[in-house]
Each structure stands twice: as structure tokens, then as C-alpha cells.
Design an enzyme around this catalytic site. Sequence first.
Site, mmCIF file in Angstrom:
data_model
loop_
_atom_site.group_PDB
_atom_site.id
_atom_site.type_symbol
_atom_site.label_atom_id
_atom_site.label_comp_id
_atom_site.label_asym_id
_atom_site.label_seq_id
_atom_site.Cartn_x
_atom_site.Cartn_y
_atom_site.Cartn_z
ATOM 1 N N GLU A 116 18.908 9.534 -35.319
ATOM 2 C CA GLU A 116 19.085 10.815 -36.020
ATOM 3 C C GLU A 116 17.781 11.630 -36.060
ATOM 4 O O GLU A 116 17.668 12.578 -36.837
ATOM 5 C CB GLU A 116 19.609 10.604 -37.452
ATOM 6 C CG GLU A 116 20.903 9.815 -37.547
ATOM 7 C CD GLU A 116 22.125 10.506 -36.920
ATOM 8 O OE1 GLU A 116 21.978 11.598 -36.355
ATOM 9 O OE2 GLU A 116 23.212 9.900 -36.985
ATOM 10 N N HIS A 211 30.893 10.276 -43.160
ATOM 11 C CA HIS A 211 29.713 9.588 -42.622
ATOM 12 C C HIS A 211 28.642 9.332 -43.694
ATOM 13 O O HIS A 211 28.236 8.198 -43.898
ATOM 14 C CB HIS A 211 29.139 10.415 -41.452
ATOM 15 C CG HIS A 211 27.967 9.775 -40.780
ATOM 16 N ND1 HIS A 211 27.697 9.938 -39.441
ATOM 17 C CD2 HIS A 211 26.972 8.989 -41.252
ATOM 18 C CE1 HIS A 211 26.604 9.260 -39.129
ATOM 19 N NE2 HIS A 211 26.145 8.679 -40.210
HETATM 20 P P1 13P Z 1 19.858 4.531 -36.585
HETATM 21 O O1 13P Z 1 19.931 3.010 -36.680
HETATM 22 O O2 13P Z 1 19.633 4.977 -35.165
HETATM 23 O O3 13P Z 1 18.862 5.082 -37.563
HETATM 24 O O4 13P Z 1 21.308 5.096 -36.962
HETATM 25 C C1 13P Z 1 21.890 4.783 -38.180
HETATM 26 C C2 13P Z 1 22.764 5.867 -38.679
HETATM 27 O O5 13P Z 1 23.011 5.947 -39.873
HETATM 28 C C3 13P Z 1 23.317 6.867 -37.724
HETATM 29 O O6 13P Z 1 23.849 7.972 -38.389
HETATM 30 ZN ZN ZN Z 2 24.450 7.500 -40.481
#
Ligand code: 13P
Ligand code: ZN
Length: 272
Positions: A116, A211
Amino acid sequence: MTIEDMKFIQNFKRMTNDAWLKGWHERNGGNITYRLTKEEVSAIKEFINEDSEYNSIGVTVKNLANEYFLVTGSGKFIRNMTVCLGENAGIIKIDEKGENYKVVWGLSNNARPTSELPSHLMSHSIKVEKTNGCHRVIMHSHTTNVIALTFVLPLEGKVFTRELWEMATECPVVFPSGIGVVPWMVPGGAAIAEATGELMKDHDVVIWAHHGMFCSGETLDLTFGLMDTVEKSAEILVKVLSMGGKKQTIVSENFRDLAKDFNVSISEDYLV
Ligand code: 13P
Ligand code: ZN
């Protein structure tokens, strides 16, 4: 003294541990980034390696040129930040153009910054401009109750703001600029970064439907506190809805009185 003895690193570890204990960060869920102060950048000079290669960020953030960020790693667990920070997080530097980053500390064993990163850096860029550099923290968490609400409330910032303000008297004081809502989108890319950044122009809280949440703040404490306040309010709303819904509530006139006494300005848009 090692880099891990520094105050900002200790604060970061404490915040990640608290966030894990809250239940907001299953597996590798969620990510956190912190923009170092000039003093912190000078203090870490002896521990960092500037020889690494630049990689593309995926978005352009011109006003973050040459800034340093502490970032969690992609696929890394927030609960492990306190166990070994250098394996699970790192410090990156943005290049002159605001298009690339390089790892200058940590993220050992070829780990990469969070997927992100585009959304984090785009939000930092907007907040640097809007707050004159006061905001330094972006936090993304998978907060259970806020996520649950995105399945039952209309996906409109106005609705989320008003409903969550009504659930705890001090909410409009903690997030007077309200909440933005991004509809469901594929995470991890430039498109969701642009959508989030757009809403960060007017809000410190942005919900990603189905999300999680993005919060922006001046310090690690304030950003954690903001996330905690919104999520607690969402928990109350989930309980109220489960008990059959509101029978009485805080009304617009109450919010106007609160705004006056607490000296905060809240938009009439939310008080109709
Ligand atoms: P990352 O492990 O790449 O930080 O991703 C986790 C996440 O919450 C994606 O939205
Ligand atoms: Zn996430």
C-alpha cells in the site's frame, strides 16, 4: 546507542503492539508509515546505507522529494514489529523527483515496503500540503466494526460521518472534518491511491469499503487514537443496530452546541 533505541522507533513499536492487541491486524493485515523529522534524519545518519538502488513508487509525490519514512514491510505481520523491526519494517528515502524510493535501513532479507506504499505516500503528500507538514503518520488497519458497517450502511461519507458522530459525544471533536468512503477497489495500486488521496484533501479518516480504514495524524499517538475512536464508535453502532436500532440519539442542535463549547468548526453539511 542503536537505531532501535531512538524515541520514534520505540514509539512506533509501542503503537504497532497496541494495534495488534486491538485485533486490527490479522496476519499481515494493515500497514503504517511515519515521516521522519529533520532531527531524526540527522540522528540516524550513522546507521543508514544510501547505496541501495531506487525502485518505482507507482505514483508521483513531488513534495516528498528527499523525505525519509519508516514503513512496515509487505507481507510482514504487525505483531512481529516488536520482535525484530529490521526484518519487518525499514526506512526508505524518496528521490529528487518524488517518483522512486530506496531502502536505507532495515527490510532485511530483500523484504519490500508495504504493497500500500502508493496510497500511503499519496496521502502523506496531500497532508504535507494541507497541514503545512504537521501530519507525519498514515495508518491502515483492518478494523472489524468499521468493515462490518460497510456491508449495511450506504457507502457515503456523509452517512458514515453522521452515524459515527452520533455514537459517542466526543467524536465530532476528534474527527471534525468527517469521514470519506472509497467504494470497493483492488488494493495496492495507483488507482486506489488516487481515490484515497482525493478524500484525504478534506478528511483525516478514509474508509475502504469491505477492507479497512486509513487515518492521518500529526503523531503516532494521535493517529492511533483517531483509529481507536472511529472503530469504538463503529462498535457501538454495530451493537445499537443489533439491539434493534436507535430509540433516541444526539441531534443536530446538540452538535452545534458541542462545536461552540469545544471550539471546533463542523460543516453544516453533516447537520441536516
Ligand atoms: P502489506 O502486507 O503489503 O502491507 O498488505 C497488507 C494490507 O493490508 C493490504 O491492504
Ligand atoms: Zn489492507
